[in-house]
Design an enzyme around this catalytic site. Structure first.
Site, PDB file in Angstrom:
ATOM      1  N   THR A 392      17.824 -28.726  47.013  1.00  0.00           N
ATOM      2  CA  THR A 392      18.223 -27.679  45.847  1.00  0.00           C
ATOM      3  C   THR A 392      18.014 -28.258  44.723  1.00  0.00           C
ATOM      4  O   THR A 392      18.765 -29.173  44.279  1.00  0.00           O
ATOM      5  CB  THR A 392      18.561 -26.876  46.972  1.00  0.00           C
ATOM      6  OG1 THR A 392      18.315 -26.333  47.970  1.00  0.00           O
ATOM      7  CG2 THR A 392      19.160 -25.499  45.640  1.00  0.00           C
ATOM      8  N   GLY A 484      22.879 -28.196  48.170  1.00  0.00           N
ATOM      9  CA  GLY A 484      23.332 -29.162  49.348  1.00  0.00           C
ATOM     10  C   GLY A 484      23.117 -28.307  50.734  1.00  0.00           C
ATOM     11  O   GLY A 484      24.101 -28.285  52.039  1.00  0.00           O
TER      12      GLY A 484
END
Length: 580
Positions: A392, A484
């Site tokens: 991401t 994460g």
């Protein structure tokens, strides 16, 4: 929250200071690092962009310098990252944007999370025996959600842009970068090497990112994305309908269906980004503004902070065994609640107000022992009846008028499914793996879920993405977020705790060792860097420790005394804090 002078060399922030002022007057003195520090954050007095990739950050700063606001810059950065950070920046994925309007003192949340196609049954990822098949939700066209990024950026610009820039003008830098090509180096080179197996599966992707012999583009090569340039240019010229209708939409649908998916042209045409009301919480006098569901990030950041507010963390000290123990125990309980209650708010009843209440936090706090770790198997969500991938990316922006954007978006895996829609250059997500294929079945990040997050037609899967802002006495203090996967929630929570409880400045908080516990599996994960003594004490309390390499890539801006202090997390190479 004060911006404090360095006490030690910082190794996880951008190597850049921007002096946008004539001299070092008294108000700046606390911001200047002590002698001997080697890695410094960026300082600016007008506007700042902090992003995981430097070229895109500079695109945003240029828009700010030319009179654009934070939303204008966010649209330009979001489109540019689709070119310069293809493993996570995207047109073919989705995410969440948190906007703060400085003059109105108003916060807005934009949900542009991907949605399941209308032909999505609850058992879409199960085999004939009713067991979850991971490959279906990660490696086939069934994994692709209807992309939301173009709709989300368009909605933000339409409702909250300055009016000084057209979408075409904001798209122009991305178009130029895609057409001329970008140098393959640092993080891009690393990511292509690791993703080559996924990219090889799809001829259109291989044609963009690999050499004819199947080896990935590497250092010294140039990544040219002509088809993507044409699509971004069309979106700039004709708006979001150029993406969700017509030939681009048709090619996306054809590619998804050829890969085994169920997406239709009507799914593309009917997709809408949604404006939602942000969540608000308070922690030791600071207001926390965060994303509501289908992001689980905001709910559980506020829940975690509420629980921890009852403990004297500041007295225990940063990275003390006692403090880490309390944090881990609170994390277990929050992730158990995530698995039980969270899903798409448009299709599932979620007890949001109960989960973020101080009363619920007080109940949860009684479940925590300061003397012993509780096994995850013994933890069940409390009765509330009365009441995202490592790949991401996040960017933070603050402009001269005090407007701010925290934006997190994703393809899920690095390069998503790895599938480029033929003739578009658009990489497609495999985001539907974030559904709970069946109750208790873990997704790629080990997260489990229940019926609230089961697959369903046009449903948006639960996400951990957590763009977040912090205020004090009505004034913006912090804009932050991170990639994460399942660790996003705990990364953002720890940055806030490190600043408020342990007196760190934003750069020190970005550098600090991170820990994570997500209830299942029952292990306390920690980045390497905890002392041997701390590890032994934690093990003595009953924790099963698992040491890992660094994770996440937080991009944050702190604001105080009229100045902006930006920290770009260099756990991944190429991040930049830039301002003027």
């Amino acid at each position: 929250m004060a911006l404090r002078a360095w006490r030690k060399p910082v190794c996880a922030v951008a190597l850049c200071i921007l002096f946008a002022f004539a001299s070092l007057a008294d108000p700046l003195t606390p911001l200047i690092p002590s002698q001997g520090a080697r890695f410094l954050p960026a300082l600016a007095s007008h506007g700042m962009v902090v992003a995981q990739e430097g070229t895109a950050a500079q695109v945003g700063v240029d828009i700010l310098r030319r009179g654009g606001n934070a939303v204008d810059a966010a649209v330009a950065v979001g489109l540019a990252l689709a070119v310069t950070l293809p493993q996570a920046g995207n047109l073919g994925g989705g995410g969440f944007m948190l906007i703060y309007l400085g003059k109105e003192k108003k916060s807005v949340a934009i949900d542009y999370r991907e949605a399941a196609p209308s032909d999505t049954p609850p058992d879409v990822f199960l085999n004939a025996q009713g067991e979850a098949v991971a490959a279906k939700s990660r490696d086939t066209g069934l994994a692709v959600g209807v992309p939301g990024t173009v709709a989300g950026l368009s909605l933000a610009l339409r409702n909250y842009g300055s009016g000084k820039f057209s979408l075409a003008e904001l798209a122009a830098p991305a178009v130029a970068l895609a057409r001329a090509g970008i140098a393959v180096e640092d993080d891009l080179a690393d990511s292509l090497y690791h993703a080559q197996t996924r990219l090889k599966r799809w001829p259109a992707a291989a044609g963009v990112f690999l050499h004819p012999d199947g080896t990935p583009l590497g250092r010294g090569d140039r990544l040219v994305q002509s088809d993507l340039a044409a699509v971004i240019e069309a979106v700039g010229r004709d708006g979001e309908r150029a993406f969700y209708e017509g030939p681009v939409a048709s090619r996306i649908v054809q590619s998804v269906r050829a890969a085994g998916g169920r997406m239709s042209r009507d799914d593309m045409k009917s997709y809408r980004a949604i404006e939602r009301t942000p969540l608000h919480g308070f922690y030791r006098g600071h207001e926390i503004v965060a994303m509501p569901p289908p992001s689980s990030g905001g709910v559980h950041i506020i829940e975690l902070l509420n629980v921890l507010e009852g403990f004297p963390l500041g007295d225990l000290g940063a990275n003390s065994a006692a403090g880490i123990h309390l944090l881990a125990e609170a994390m277990k309980l929050a992730y158990a609640d995530r698995a039980e209650y969270l899903g798409d708010p448009d299709q599932t009843s979620i007890p949001v107000q109960a989960l973020v209440s101080k009363a619920y936090a007080a109940r949860v706090r009684t479940e925590i022992s300061a003397e012993r770790a509780r096994p995850s198997a013994a933890i069940q969500p409390l009765d509330l009846a009365p009441y995202e991938s490592d790949q991401t990316t996040h960017f933070s922006i603050v402009d001269a008028e005090g407007n701010a954007v925290a934006n997190t978006y994703t393809l899920n895996f690095s390069y998503g499914l790895g599938l480029v829609a033929e003739g578009t250059g658009v990489l497609l997500n495999n985001e539907l793996d974030d559904f709970a294929a069946k109750p208790g079945a873990p997704n790629a990040y080990g997260l489990v879920g229940g019926a609230a997050n089961a697959p369903a037609p046009r449903k948006r899967p639960l996400s951990s993405m957590a763009p977040t802002m912090v205020f004090r006495d009505g004034e913006l203090e912090l804009v932050t977020g991170s990639p994460g996967g399942s660790r996003i929630i705990t990364i953002v929570a720890q940055i806030i705790l490190d600043i408020i409880d342990f007196g760190m400045n934003v750069a020190e908080a970005t550098e600090a060792v991170r820990i994570h516990h997500q209830w299942s599996p029952d292990e306390l994960q920690a980045e390497r860097g905890l002392s041997v003594d701390t590890i032994r004490l934690l093990e003595g309390l009953g924790h099963k420790l698992a040491l890992h390499d660094a994770w996440g890539s937080a991009q944050s801006i702190a604001r105080a005394n009229g100045l902006l202090l930006g920290a770009a997390d260099t756990r991944r190479r190429g991040a930049l804090a830039a301002g003027y």
